[in-house]
Design an enzyme around this catalytic site. Sequence first.
Site, PDB file in Angstrom:
ATOM      1  N   TYR A  95       0.832  -1.206   0.000  1.00  0.00           N
ATOM      2  CA  TYR A  95       0.000   0.000   0.000  1.00  0.00           C
ATOM      3  C   TYR A  95       0.866   1.255   0.000  1.00  0.00           C
ATOM      4  O   TYR A  95       0.495   2.283  -0.580  1.00  0.00           O
ATOM      5  CB  TYR A  95      -0.934  -0.001   1.211  1.00  0.00           C
ATOM      6  N   GLU A 137      -8.327  -6.764   5.578  1.00  0.00           N
ATOM      7  CA  GLU A 137      -7.632  -7.897   4.969  1.00  0.00           C
ATOM      8  C   GLU A 137      -6.937  -8.759   6.011  1.00  0.00           C
ATOM      9  O   GLU A 137      -6.919  -9.989   5.899  1.00  0.00           O
ATOM     10  CB  GLU A 137      -6.657  -7.383   3.898  1.00  0.00           C
ATOM     11  N   VAL A 271     -20.579 -18.696 -18.873  1.00  0.00           N
ATOM     12  CA  VAL A 271     -19.754 -19.211 -17.775  1.00  0.00           C
ATOM     13  C   VAL A 271     -20.243 -18.736 -16.415  1.00  0.00           C
ATOM     14  O   VAL A 271     -19.782 -19.222 -15.380  1.00  0.00           O
ATOM     15  CB  VAL A 271     -18.275 -18.818 -17.996  1.00  0.00           C
ATOM     16  N   GLY A 272     -21.224 -17.838 -16.402  1.00  0.00           N
ATOM     17  CA  GLY A 272     -21.803 -17.401 -15.146  1.00  0.00           C
ATOM     18  C   GLY A 272     -22.466 -18.510 -14.360  1.00  0.00           C
ATOM     19  O   GLY A 272     -22.794 -18.336 -13.186  1.00  0.00           O
ATOM     20  N   GLY A 393     -16.008  -8.277 -13.987  1.00  0.00           N
ATOM     21  CA  GLY A 393     -14.941  -7.308 -14.196  1.00  0.00           C
ATOM     22  C   GLY A 393     -14.532  -6.582 -12.951  1.00  0.00           C
ATOM     23  O   GLY A 393     -15.223  -6.575 -11.931  1.00  0.00           O
TER      24      GLY A 393
END
Length: 398
Positions: A95, A137, A271-272, A393
């Site tokens: 970061y 995270e 492909v979903g 995406g």
Amino acid sequence: MLDARTREIVKSTVPLLESANTALTEHFYKRMFRDNPELKDVFNLSNQASGRQPAALFTAVLAYAKNIDNPAVLSSAVERIAQKHTGFSIKPEQYDIVGHHLLETIKELAPDAATPEVIDAWGQAYGALAGIFIGREEQLYQEKEQQTGGWRGYRNFVVTEKQAESALITSFLLTPEDGEAVIDFLPGQYLNLHLVSPKLANNEYRQYSLCQAANGKNYRIAVKREPQGVASNFMHDEVQIGDTLQVLPPSGDFFMEVSTETPVVLISGGVGQTPMRAMLDQLINHQHKADIHWLHACENGQQHAFKDSIKGLRQANHNLTTHVWYREPEASVQDKEHYNATGIMDLTPLKDSIVTPNTHYYFCGPLPFMAMVKEVLTGWGISEDRLHYEVFGPHETL
């Protein structure tokens, strides 16, 4: 907490950001990869080449600047990004690198506007946002490490099955090399792979949807071959049974959690259907009592993945109904063993059977497909809290 003056300065730069548009983030990535080429092994370079990643970062930076007074409205986006970052094994020190190049980019592209006050404000703002990501995270890393079968970082898995599910989609069964248990996941989540090979110009991180329910022993993923997909072509052409892959724990903020009495409609395009496949497995394995509808659209029979297994599940489970659309069936296919209609998906004829007060809807596929599904369902008065979807995406939204 940022002070009022810092927030005002950041907000004042919104017009500057909007005028720069993706030129800002394109310059940022070029600069960062020039000075820190090791990060090419972290970022998806296919998304860089297509422009999707610079657009994603620009969207995120602009949204943060506009909502600097109330960053809580970005909580869903923060969670999605944090989930992705754990799949890249992002570290706190990275970061700092990103922050440095972001501030330097502002100085280089807007030297007149980049006063010391502006740079200081953006430095503080970026630091606050980075702190949010780093904290979330670390929570995710610890949660996955501490669960039964969990781990942190890379773990070696062996490819124990490789199966063509359609002309474009291949599934891989991955079994831990150490023979120990694996962490459970929620159906709809994805598995993170770290691909390392002399045949790849850079190391590649990719996320592939898990397409079978959790079993504590192994994972099955499905990979669609993309014409220009560096990683997908590598998986299809180079990865074979017996090969070892570096795997990170499952992630993702799109998943199914329903009671056995909740009717479920699974809607997919192309492909979903891969995350839907894991959802269906879970429903069947848990002996779901309510109705299940499997609605899928694809090009034709050759591109229809999992069709035999879905047929078998339909025949064995009275509460499972399937409806499949082939946009252009092959001329050689005369019967409708695996599909029900031609053309694009049309939900209208199914309205009476799939719309009930408590039904939840899960859908995934290309963005225009999902926009259509959402428009139809909301037009029927179905509330947002019963609509669950995932986009592929890095910056796409409905």
